[in-house]
Scaffold this motif. Structure first.
Motif, PDB file in Angstrom:
ATOM      1  N   PRO A  71       0.837  -1.165  -0.136  1.00  0.00           N
ATOM      2  CA  PRO A  71       0.198   0.004   0.065  1.00  0.00           C
ATOM      3  C   PRO A  71       0.898   1.107  -0.110  1.00  0.00           C
ATOM      4  CG  PRO A  71      -0.802  -1.590   1.599  1.00  0.00           C
ATOM      5  CD  PRO A  71       0.840  -2.178   1.269  1.00  0.00           C
ATOM      6  N   ALA A  72       0.344   2.330  -0.615  1.00  0.00           N
ATOM      7  CA  ALA A  72       1.229   3.459  -0.646  1.00  0.00           C
ATOM      8  C   ALA A  72       1.220   4.253   0.773  1.00  0.00           C
ATOM      9  CB  ALA A  72       0.457   4.661  -1.536  1.00  0.00           C
ATOM     10  N   PRO A  73       2.497   4.594   1.120  1.00  0.00           N
ATOM     11  CA  PRO A  73       2.618   5.286   2.332  1.00  0.00           C
ATOM     12  C   PRO A  73       1.856   6.405   2.387  1.00  0.00           C
ATOM     13  CG  PRO A  73       4.407   5.843   0.901  1.00  0.00           C
ATOM     14  CD  PRO A  73       3.603   4.969   0.037  1.00  0.00           C
ATOM     15  N   VAL A  74       1.467   7.076   3.650  1.00  0.00           N
ATOM     16  CA  VAL A  74       1.000   8.244   3.795  1.00  0.00           C
ATOM     17  C   VAL A  74       2.073   9.593   3.742  1.00  0.00           C
ATOM     18  CG1 VAL A  74       0.149   9.926   5.782  1.00  0.00           C
ATOM     19  CG2 VAL A  74      -0.271   7.374   5.707  1.00  0.00           C
ATOM     20  N   THR A  75       1.479  10.554   2.940  1.00  0.00           N
ATOM     21  CA  THR A  75       2.238  11.382   2.435  1.00  0.00           C
ATOM     22  C   THR A  75       1.658  12.649   3.156  1.00  0.00           C
ATOM     23  OG1 THR A  75       2.692  10.362   0.323  1.00  0.00           O
ATOM     24  CG2 THR A  75       3.023  12.892   0.573  1.00  0.00           C
ATOM     25  N   ILE A  76       2.502  13.554   3.935  1.00  0.00           N
ATOM     26  CA  ILE A  76       2.366  14.747   4.487  1.00  0.00           C
ATOM     27  C   ILE A  76       2.674  16.009   3.272  1.00  0.00           C
ATOM     28  CG2 ILE A  76       2.671  16.267   6.650  1.00  0.00           C
ATOM     29  CD1 ILE A  76       2.080  13.007   6.901  1.00  0.00           C
ATOM     30  N   VAL A  77       1.633  16.705   2.882  1.00  0.00           N
ATOM     31  CA  VAL A  77       1.867  17.868   2.019  1.00  0.00           C
ATOM     32  C   VAL A  77       1.650  19.111   2.812  1.00  0.00           C
ATOM     33  CG1 VAL A  77       0.926  18.772  -0.277  1.00  0.00           C
ATOM     34  CG2 VAL A  77       0.835  16.357   0.021  1.00  0.00           C
ATOM     35  N   PHE A  78       2.900  19.842   2.731  1.00  0.00           N
ATOM     36  CA  PHE A  78       3.039  21.323   3.211  1.00  0.00           C
ATOM     37  C   PHE A  78       2.778  22.281   2.241  1.00  0.00           C
ATOM     38  CE2 PHE A  78       4.993  18.493   5.949  1.00  0.00           C
ATOM     39  CZ  PHE A  78       5.013  18.805   7.524  1.00  0.00           C
ATOM     40  N   SER A  79       1.726  23.144   2.468  1.00  0.00           N
ATOM     41  CA  SER A  79       1.480  24.377   1.907  1.00  0.00           C
ATOM     42  C   SER A  79       2.026  25.741   2.741  1.00  0.00           C
ATOM     43  CB  SER A  79      -0.102  24.641   1.477  1.00  0.00           C
ATOM     44  OG  SER A  79      -0.267  23.298   0.821  1.00  0.00           O
ATOM     45  N   HIS A  80       2.663  26.535   2.014  1.00  0.00           N
ATOM     46  CA  HIS A  80       3.270  27.723   2.688  1.00  0.00           C
ATOM     47  C   HIS A  80       2.405  28.709   2.538  1.00  0.00           C
ATOM     48  CE1 HIS A  80       4.577  29.886  -0.907  1.00  0.00           C
ATOM     49  NE2 HIS A  80       4.752  28.671  -1.318  1.00  0.00           N
ATOM     50  N   GLY A  81       2.720  30.036   3.043  1.00  0.00           N
ATOM     51  CA  GLY A  81       1.974  31.192   2.913  1.00  0.00           C
ATOM     52  C   GLY A  81       2.366  32.125   2.026  1.00  0.00           C
ATOM     53  N   TYR A  82       1.748  33.100   2.079  1.00  0.00           N
ATOM     54  CA  TYR A  82       1.879  34.347   1.082  1.00  0.00           C
ATOM     55  C   TYR A  82       3.216  35.067   1.325  1.00  0.00           C
ATOM     56  CZ  TYR A  82      -0.078  38.849  -0.934  1.00  0.00           C
ATOM     57  OH  TYR A  82      -0.219  40.011  -1.494  1.00  0.00           O
ATOM     58  N   CYS A  83       3.974  35.194   0.355  1.00  0.00           N
ATOM     59  CA  CYS A  83       5.265  35.563   0.230  1.00  0.00           C
ATOM     60  C   CYS A  83       6.342  34.997   1.074  1.00  0.00           C
ATOM     61  CB  CYS A  83       5.118  37.164   0.796  1.00  0.00           C
ATOM     62  SG  CYS A  83       4.392  38.431  -0.166  1.00  0.00           S
ATOM     63  N   LEU A  84       5.909  33.700   1.159  1.00  0.00           N
ATOM     64  CA  LEU A  84       6.989  32.632   1.556  1.00  0.00           C
ATOM     65  C   LEU A  84       7.185  31.531   0.464  1.00  0.00           C
ATOM     66  CD1 LEU A  84       5.422  32.464   5.239  1.00  0.00           C
ATOM     67  CD2 LEU A  84       7.283  33.924   4.533  1.00  0.00           C
ATOM     68  N   SER A  85       7.693  30.769   1.061  1.00  0.00           N
ATOM     69  CA  SER A  85       7.964  29.417   0.109  1.00  0.00           C
ATOM     70  C   SER A  85       8.168  28.247   0.805  1.00  0.00           C
ATOM     71  CB  SER A  85       9.382  29.798  -0.644  1.00  0.00           C
ATOM     72  OG  SER A  85      10.579  29.235   0.188  1.00  0.00           O
ATOM     73  N   GLN A  86       8.392  27.016   0.224  1.00  0.00           N
ATOM     74  CA  GLN A  86       8.281  25.818   1.029  1.00  0.00           C
ATOM     75  C   GLN A  86       9.328  25.707   2.168  1.00  0.00           C
ATOM     76  OE1 GLN A  86      10.809  22.421  -1.046  1.00  0.00           O
ATOM     77  NE2 GLN A  86       9.772  23.364  -2.644  1.00  0.00           N
ATOM     78  N   ASP A  87      10.307  26.597   2.019  1.00  0.00           N
ATOM     79  CA  ASP A  87      11.483  26.706   2.897  1.00  0.00           C
ATOM     80  C   ASP A  87      10.914  27.146   4.284  1.00  0.00           C
ATOM     81  OD1 ASP A  87      13.374  25.517   1.334  1.00  0.00           O
ATOM     82  OD2 ASP A  87      14.092  27.431   0.460  1.00  0.00           O
ATOM     83  N   SER A  88       9.617  27.720   4.325  1.00  0.00           N
ATOM     84  CA  SER A  88       9.294  28.262   5.597  1.00  0.00           C
ATOM     85  C   SER A  88       9.014  27.254   6.679  1.00  0.00           C
ATOM     86  CB  SER A  88       8.120  29.195   5.301  1.00  0.00           C
ATOM     87  OG  SER A  88       7.061  28.453   4.838  1.00  0.00           O
ATOM     88  N   TRP A  89       8.895  25.952   6.018  1.00  0.00           N
ATOM     89  CA  TRP A  89       8.604  24.920   7.078  1.00  0.00           C
ATOM     90  C   TRP A  89      10.042  23.826   7.417  1.00  0.00           C
ATOM     91  CZ3 TRP A  89       4.148  24.602   8.882  1.00  0.00           C
ATOM     92  CH2 TRP A  89       2.575  24.962   8.322  1.00  0.00           C
ATOM     93  N   HIS A  90      10.960  24.830   7.271  1.00  0.00           N
ATOM     94  CA  HIS A  90      12.446  24.162   7.478  1.00  0.00           C
ATOM     95  C   HIS A  90      12.627  23.225   8.757  1.00  0.00           C
ATOM     96  CE1 HIS A  90      16.951  23.960   7.641  1.00  0.00           C
ATOM     97  NE2 HIS A  90      16.798  24.368   8.863  1.00  0.00           N
ATOM     98  N   PHE A  91      11.904  23.803  10.137  1.00  0.00           N
ATOM     99  CA  PHE A  91      12.191  23.002  11.218  1.00  0.00           C
ATOM    100  C   PHE A  91      11.314  21.816  11.105  1.00  0.00           C
ATOM    101  CE2 PHE A  91      13.246  27.323  12.666  1.00  0.00           C
ATOM    102  CZ  PHE A  91      14.709  26.970  13.112  1.00  0.00           C
ATOM    103  N   GLN A  92      10.061  21.875  10.632  1.00  0.00           N
ATOM    104  CA  GLN A  92       9.137  20.623  10.658  1.00  0.00           C
ATOM    105  C   GLN A  92       9.823  19.536   9.656  1.00  0.00           C
ATOM    106  OE1 GLN A  92       8.048  23.896  10.549  1.00  0.00           O
ATOM    107  NE2 GLN A  92       7.797  23.749  12.951  1.00  0.00           N
ATOM    108  N   ARG A  93      10.393  20.313   8.706  1.00  0.00           N
ATOM    109  CA  ARG A  93      10.866  19.202   7.419  1.00  0.00           C
ATOM    110  C   ARG A  93      12.143  18.614   8.088  1.00  0.00           C
ATOM    111  NH1 ARG A  93      12.209  21.276   1.362  1.00  0.00           N
ATOM    112  NH2 ARG A  93      12.768  18.915   0.369  1.00  0.00           N
ATOM    113  N   ALA A  94      12.851  19.243   8.845  1.00  0.00           N
ATOM    114  CA  ALA A  94      14.102  18.603   9.424  1.00  0.00           C
ATOM    115  C   ALA A  94      13.727  17.539  10.327  1.00  0.00           C
ATOM    116  CB  ALA A  94      15.023  19.566  10.004  1.00  0.00           C
TER     117      ALA A  94
END
Length: 417
Positions: free
Chosen positions: A121-144
């Motif tokens: 079975p396919a694994p669970v995938t967590i999809v992170f969506s960032h805010g206005y004037c930011l980017s995916q890197d704003s989730w740095h700590f949670q991603r780490a």
């Protein structure tokens, strides 16, 4: 103290008195989007401009924030816009994710195990969506913190980060939150076409998730295992005061649409002024992005870099969408899954009362109001956000209860190195 009010800033831009003053207004309005606004009192700086510039460059060179990279991919939105995303896979052998592979290396993720000739079975995938004037890197700590424990997808919203400038917007088409919901669907189709999903969104990213659910209720019903709303709102953003007095708010609301249009049409001029007013810009970010006084200077500078990388014409074309945003009718679609609602108690951009309003519609959701926290709560108090997110993932069955996210959600360490 030298006072620069919202009314002064927008009036200056509207009357076009000099490119430097227009730049000040542009900087102020740019920061409104991602956790700041005009109307802040800025202390007169006593350190030389050259020294401050060298300090910023030093922080840029040494700060690890935003350094994490994953396996790259691109999804096509319904108007043809290319949306950039990265995947951090789970490495079942070593317990560390493959997301550390450099973007563009062409390395493949781990093959899914097969049981008796059948694909697991396919694994669970967590999809992170960032805010206005930011980017995916704003989730740095949670991603780490999550790398190696669970499959994650981090994407840049259209016209942000590494995604393409919205093609429809380049042709003058109005951008709305519904478009962002369709963009998220395109990313899911490309990066996580099967298996359970956990959707995590900050600010505009949370609104994007609401728009996705509103337009694709079957996806919500069939695949979404849990949702986290961080510092977001389901509507009535036009009523937010940004901490300004009533007179100041009314002045901003009266002239802001025209000023934004003017700034967006003079992007090159405003960007020059924006760069020339870096000290004011940094003060605005600190006031409206963070709620505590002792934020790591490297984190402050990281937030500044994220926001200043968004062109003023993108700021201008997105801003009207927030006054129109109303997804309160979509909230019942989240009642059948575990939901985390988290906000800072000193958020001046999407006040915690907006999170409480969401919780009123989702009585079974976990509501967390973080003390001494502003709009960028996931950067300011990463330990708290990561802890509550990890608990949500356990409840959703995305990670076992024995999983240990470690100390990567802390500014005391340098995750990703």
């Amino acid at each position: 103290m030298s006072e620069i009010s919202a009314g002064d800033a927008v009036a200056t831009a509207a009357s076009a008195v000099g490119w430097r003053r227009a730049g000040i207004a542009g900087a102020a309005i740019g920061v409104i989007a991602a956790g700041a606004a005009a109307g802040v009192a800025v202390e007169r700086l006593t350190v030389g401009r050259g020294m401050r510039r060298r300090a910023r460059l030093a922080l840029d060179a040494t700060g690890p924030y935003g350094s994490l990279r994953g396996l790259p991919g691109r999804a096509a939105a319904d108007d043809g816009t290319e949306l950039y995303y990265e995947i951090d896979e789970v490495d079942p052998g070593s317990g560390t994710g493959t997301g550390g592979t450099a973007a563009g290396s062409g390395a493949a993720g781990p093959r899914r195990l097969r049981l008796f000739g059948r694909k697991a079975p396919a694994p669970v995938t967590i999809v992170f969506s960032h805010g206005y004037c930011l980017s995916q890197d704003s989730w740095h700590f949670q991603r780490a913190a999550l790398r190696g424990l669970v499959r994650t997808v981090h994407w840049d919203q259209r016209s942000h980060g590494r995604s393409e400038r919205g093609r429809a917007q380049a042709q003058g088409v109005h951008v709305g939150i519904d478009q962002l919901g369709r963009d998220l669907k395109a990313v899911i189709d490309a990066a996580a076409p099967e298996g359970p999903l956990v959707l995590v969104g900050h600010s505009m990213g949370g609104m994007t998730i609401m728009a996705l659910a509103d337009q694709y209720p079957a996806l919500m019903r069939d695949r979404v295992a849990a949702v986290a709303f961080v510092g977001t709102s389901s509507g009535k953003l036009a009523e937010v005061s940004f901490g300004l007095p009533v007179a100041g708010v009314n002045a901003v609301r009266r002239v802001l649409p025209g000023v934004l249009k003017a700034l967006g049409s003079q992007a090159e001029l405003v960007e020059r002024g924006r760069r020339a007013t870096a000290d004011l810009f940094a003060g605005l970010i600190k006031r409206y992005s963070f709620g505590s006084r002792d934020v790591d200077p490297a984190v402050e500078r990281f937030a500044e870099r994220l926001i200043e990388s968004t062109p003023i014409d993108v700021v201008a074309e997105f801003y009207p969408a927030f006054a129109e945003h109303d997804k309160s009718n979509a909230l019942p679609l989240f009642r059948d899954v575990p939901v985390l609602i988290l906000a800072g108690d000193k958020d001046l951009v999407t006040p915690s009362s907006h999170s409480e309003a969401i919780a009123d519609q989702l009585p079974d959701a976990e509501l967390v109001i973080v003390p001494d926290a502003g709009h960028l709560v996931m950067l300011e108090h990463p330990e708290t956000v990561t802890d509550r997110l990890a608990d949500l993932l356990v409840r959703a069955g995305a990670v076992p209860e024995s999983s240990n996210v470690g100390g990567h959600g802390s500014t005391a360490q340098q995750p990703g190195r």
